[in-house]
Design an enzyme around this catalytic site. Structure first.
Site, mmCIF file in Angstrom:
data_model
loop_
_atom_site.group_PDB
_atom_site.id
_atom_site.type_symbol
_atom_site.label_atom_id
_atom_site.label_comp_id
_atom_site.label_asym_id
_atom_site.label_seq_id
_atom_site.Cartn_x
_atom_site.Cartn_y
_atom_site.Cartn_z
ATOM 1 N N LYS A 70 37.423 23.889 -52.566
ATOM 2 C CA LYS A 70 38.153 22.625 -52.708
ATOM 3 C C LYS A 70 37.233 21.642 -53.429
ATOM 4 C CE LYS A 70 42.129 20.724 -51.272
ATOM 5 N NZ LYS A 70 43.419 21.346 -50.917
HETATM 6 P P1 NAD Z 1 50.738 13.514 -53.276
HETATM 7 O O1 NAD Z 1 49.614 12.693 -53.829
HETATM 8 O O2 NAD Z 1 51.797 13.972 -54.190
HETATM 9 O O3 NAD Z 1 51.424 12.731 -52.061
HETATM 10 C C1 NAD Z 1 50.690 12.241 -50.971
HETATM 11 C C2 NAD Z 1 51.644 11.422 -50.114
HETATM 12 O O4 NAD Z 1 50.945 10.993 -48.932
HETATM 13 C C3 NAD Z 1 52.129 10.146 -50.815
HETATM 14 O O5 NAD Z 1 53.495 9.954 -50.525
HETATM 15 C C4 NAD Z 1 51.281 9.057 -50.151
HETATM 16 O O6 NAD Z 1 51.909 7.804 -50.167
HETATM 17 C C5 NAD Z 1 51.192 9.605 -48.747
HETATM 18 N N1 NAD Z 1 50.106 8.986 -47.997
HETATM 19 C C6 NAD Z 1 48.818 8.807 -48.379
HETATM 20 N N2 NAD Z 1 48.145 8.145 -47.409
HETATM 21 C C7 NAD Z 1 49.016 7.933 -46.401
HETATM 22 C C8 NAD Z 1 48.932 7.299 -45.139
HETATM 23 N N3 NAD Z 1 47.791 6.783 -44.721
HETATM 24 N N4 NAD Z 1 50.038 7.271 -44.367
HETATM 25 C C9 NAD Z 1 51.206 7.783 -44.769
HETATM 26 N N5 NAD Z 1 51.354 8.395 -45.964
HETATM 27 C C10 NAD Z 1 50.274 8.463 -46.771
HETATM 28 O O7 NAD Z 1 50.018 14.735 -52.536
HETATM 29 P P2 NAD Z 1 50.635 16.153 -52.169
HETATM 30 O O8 NAD Z 1 50.215 17.095 -53.220
HETATM 31 O O9 NAD Z 1 52.060 15.995 -51.797
HETATM 32 O O10 NAD Z 1 49.759 16.515 -50.871
HETATM 33 C C11 NAD Z 1 50.139 16.113 -49.562
HETATM 34 C C12 NAD Z 1 49.454 17.007 -48.552
HETATM 35 O O11 NAD Z 1 49.817 18.367 -48.816
HETATM 36 C C13 NAD Z 1 47.923 16.985 -48.572
HETATM 37 O O12 NAD Z 1 47.434 17.183 -47.263
HETATM 38 C C14 NAD Z 1 47.588 18.191 -49.422
HETATM 39 O O13 NAD Z 1 46.276 18.684 -49.177
HETATM 40 C C15 NAD Z 1 48.653 19.140 -48.968
HETATM 41 N N6 NAD Z 1 48.912 20.250 -49.899
HETATM 42 C C16 NAD Z 1 49.288 20.018 -51.173
HETATM 43 C C17 NAD Z 1 49.545 21.100 -52.015
HETATM 44 C C18 NAD Z 1 50.057 20.933 -53.425
HETATM 45 O O14 NAD Z 1 50.361 21.941 -54.051
HETATM 46 N N7 NAD Z 1 50.171 19.736 -53.947
HETATM 47 C C19 NAD Z 1 49.381 22.403 -51.543
HETATM 48 C C20 NAD Z 1 49.023 22.602 -50.212
HETATM 49 C C21 NAD Z 1 48.778 21.506 -49.403
#
Ligand code: NAD
Length: 437
Positions: A127
């Site tokens: 990561k």
């Molecule tokens: P993203 O940047 O598209 O979205 C993140 C979301 O979290 C946004 O809506 C943001 O406003 C919200 N957020 C941030 N801080 C916050 C808080 N304090 N309280 C409430 N909401 C909050 O990111 P993503 O890619 O959707 O990732 C979200 C989660 O999924 C992360 O934990 C990431 O590690 C995990 N994830 C993502 C992927 C991927 O392919 N993008 C894959 C596996 C896991």
């Protein structure tokens, strides 16, 4: 952190044996260590390799100086951690967030080791991250930041070494800059160095929505096994980005009712269901859910007590404390985010009979289609979206079934079962490869 907060996390007196980090009591690295400790008793003779899981193989910290548009120079902290490479090259996303720390990236890299092994993908876990608030940077500044970061970590990444992908606040454009920078440095176009790229640069169809789709696929199967139906289920979603937004869209399309959403700009609720397509347009334009008029704004703390059947944390780690676990009315938790549930909350869910589909399987759709993208890049032969989705559904369905059977056999949670399947594969590889030299 107070004693009560400590007890709420479930980390209690846990510490890290590593001298180079001093994890705070709420550190995700401590959550990960607690999860490993829960699985070690189930690993038999392989448990003697357990310490391997408790330290990253390699952690690179880089300084990223960039010239800002106003001519000043700013320095940012960047990280790339390769937790374990026993089963293949490192794989895992890159996060841009002001709260990124080395130990957070270590935990996220470790969860990638577990996830890739739990699903059976031929990767280790890695990561990366930059401690930055990307919304404060111009497009050009973001490009310079990304390119310098890629050059700095270029000594350990590569199509056969370690393959980054998008995570929080990173996207296909950032992957395109990373691919171009790496390619310029090695003197050849290396599409396989990152996944989550734009389609014309070797990206895969289905990648953008793959993680949310995986939440939907594994969640629907869990709902079926609980004897429930998706239609009419009330769902609360925290995080309305790539993962949360897609999961909400797919569940709503299948007849579920999205009753509450929360992101970094606020919390909304609508008993009759939120129009997810309208909300997605709003978020696209306004970069957050605040100001959306199709729902009522409620206090952020009330999100955790909203009347719902399913809770989907899809924002950041450590969000579900013991208190929040006690307060929820959900019967099922689908972990879109990585590490959203603290160990003490896991215990409360277990005692309340609330099922948790853990992150390492629930959100594995993204890395699975990243794997497809990497394979397609090597063969320069691209599949259509139906083929990608069919393969994704099959891989996740099989992985979940295996984890479910393991949970039944060992009498443990799905999380400990997923760790058991994964750790056995990782440590078996460790043992068979032997220690070098
Ligand atoms: P993203 O940047 O598209 O979205 C993140 C979301 O979290 C946004 O809506 C943001 O406003 C919200 N957020 C941030 N801080 C916050 C808080 N304090 N309280 C409430 N909401 C909050 O990111 P993503 O890619 O959707 O990732 C979200 C989660 O999924 C992360 O934990 C990431 O590690 C995990 N994830 C993502 C992927 C991927 O392919 N993008 C894959 C596996 C896991």
């Amino acid at each position: 952190m107070t004693q009560q907060q400590l007890a709420e996390s479930g980390h209690e007196n846990r510490t890290s044996s590593l001298s180079y980090i001093q994890p705070k009591a709420d550190s995700p690295w401590l959550t990960y260590l607690a999860q490993v400790d829960r699985v070690l008793p189930h690993l038999g003779r392989l448990a003697r390799w357990g310490e391997t899981l408790k330290r990253p193989k390699r952690a690179l910290i880089v300084d990223i100086p960039i010239e800002m548009d106003d001519g000043t120079v700013r320095h940012f902290e960047g990280f790339r951690v390769q937790h374990n490479l026993s089963r293949g090259p490192g794989k895992g996303g890159v996060r841009y967030h002001p709260d990124v720390t080395l130990e957070e990236v270590m935990a996220l890299a470790a969860w990638m080791t577990i996830k890739n092994a739990a699903v059976g993908l031929p990767y280790g876990g890695a990561k990366g991250g930059i401690r930055v608030a990307p919304a404060e940077l111009s497009h050009k500044e973001l490009e310079r930041l990304t390119r310098r970061y890629t050059s700095e970590i270029g000594i350990i990444i590569g199509p056969q070494q370690d393959i980054p992908a998008p995570d929080v606040n990173t996207n296909a454009q950032i992957m395109a800059w990373m691919m171009d920078t790496y390619s310029m440095n090695v003197g050849a176009t290396a599409t396989g160095v990152v996944t989550g790229k734009p389609i014309p640069l070797g990206g895969s169809l289905g990648r953008v929505k793959a993680t949310g789709r995986g939440v939907f696929v594994t969640g629907s199967e869990a709902i079926r096994r609980l004897g429930l139906e998706v239609k009419g289920l009330r769902i609360a979603v925290q995080g309305y980005g790539n993962v949360g937004g897609t999961a909400a869209e797919l569940f709503a399309k299948a007849g579920a009712v999205i009753v509450a959403v929360q992101d970094h700009t606020g919390t909304l609720s609508n008993e009759r269901g939120i129009d997810v397509a309208a909300l997605a347009r709003h978020v696209e334009e306004r970069h957050g859910i605040a100001g959306f008029d199709g729902a009522e704004r409620i206090a952020d703390t009330d999100f955790w007590n909203v009347r719902c059947d399913v809770l989907i944390p899809a924002a950041l780690e450590g969000q579900i404390t013991a208190e929040r676990a006690r307060g929820t009315t959900a019967k099922l938790v689908l972990e879109g985010a990585n590490g959203p549930t603290l160990p003490a909350a896991d215990d409360i869910f277990a005692s309340r009979g609330i099922l948790v589909v853990p992150d390492v399987i629930c959100n594995a759709g993204g890395v699975t289609v990243s794997y497809f993208e990497w394979v397609q890049d090597f063969s320069s032969f691209f599949w259509d979206e139906d083929e990608i989705n069919a393969r994704l559904d099959k891989i996740l369905g099989n992985a979940l079934a295996r984890i479910w059977d393991t949970a039944d056999r060992l009498g443990v949670s799905l999380r400990t079962a997923a760790f058991a399947v994964a750790c056995e594969r990782v440590l078996q590889a460790r043992e068979e490869r032997g220690l070098y030299p």
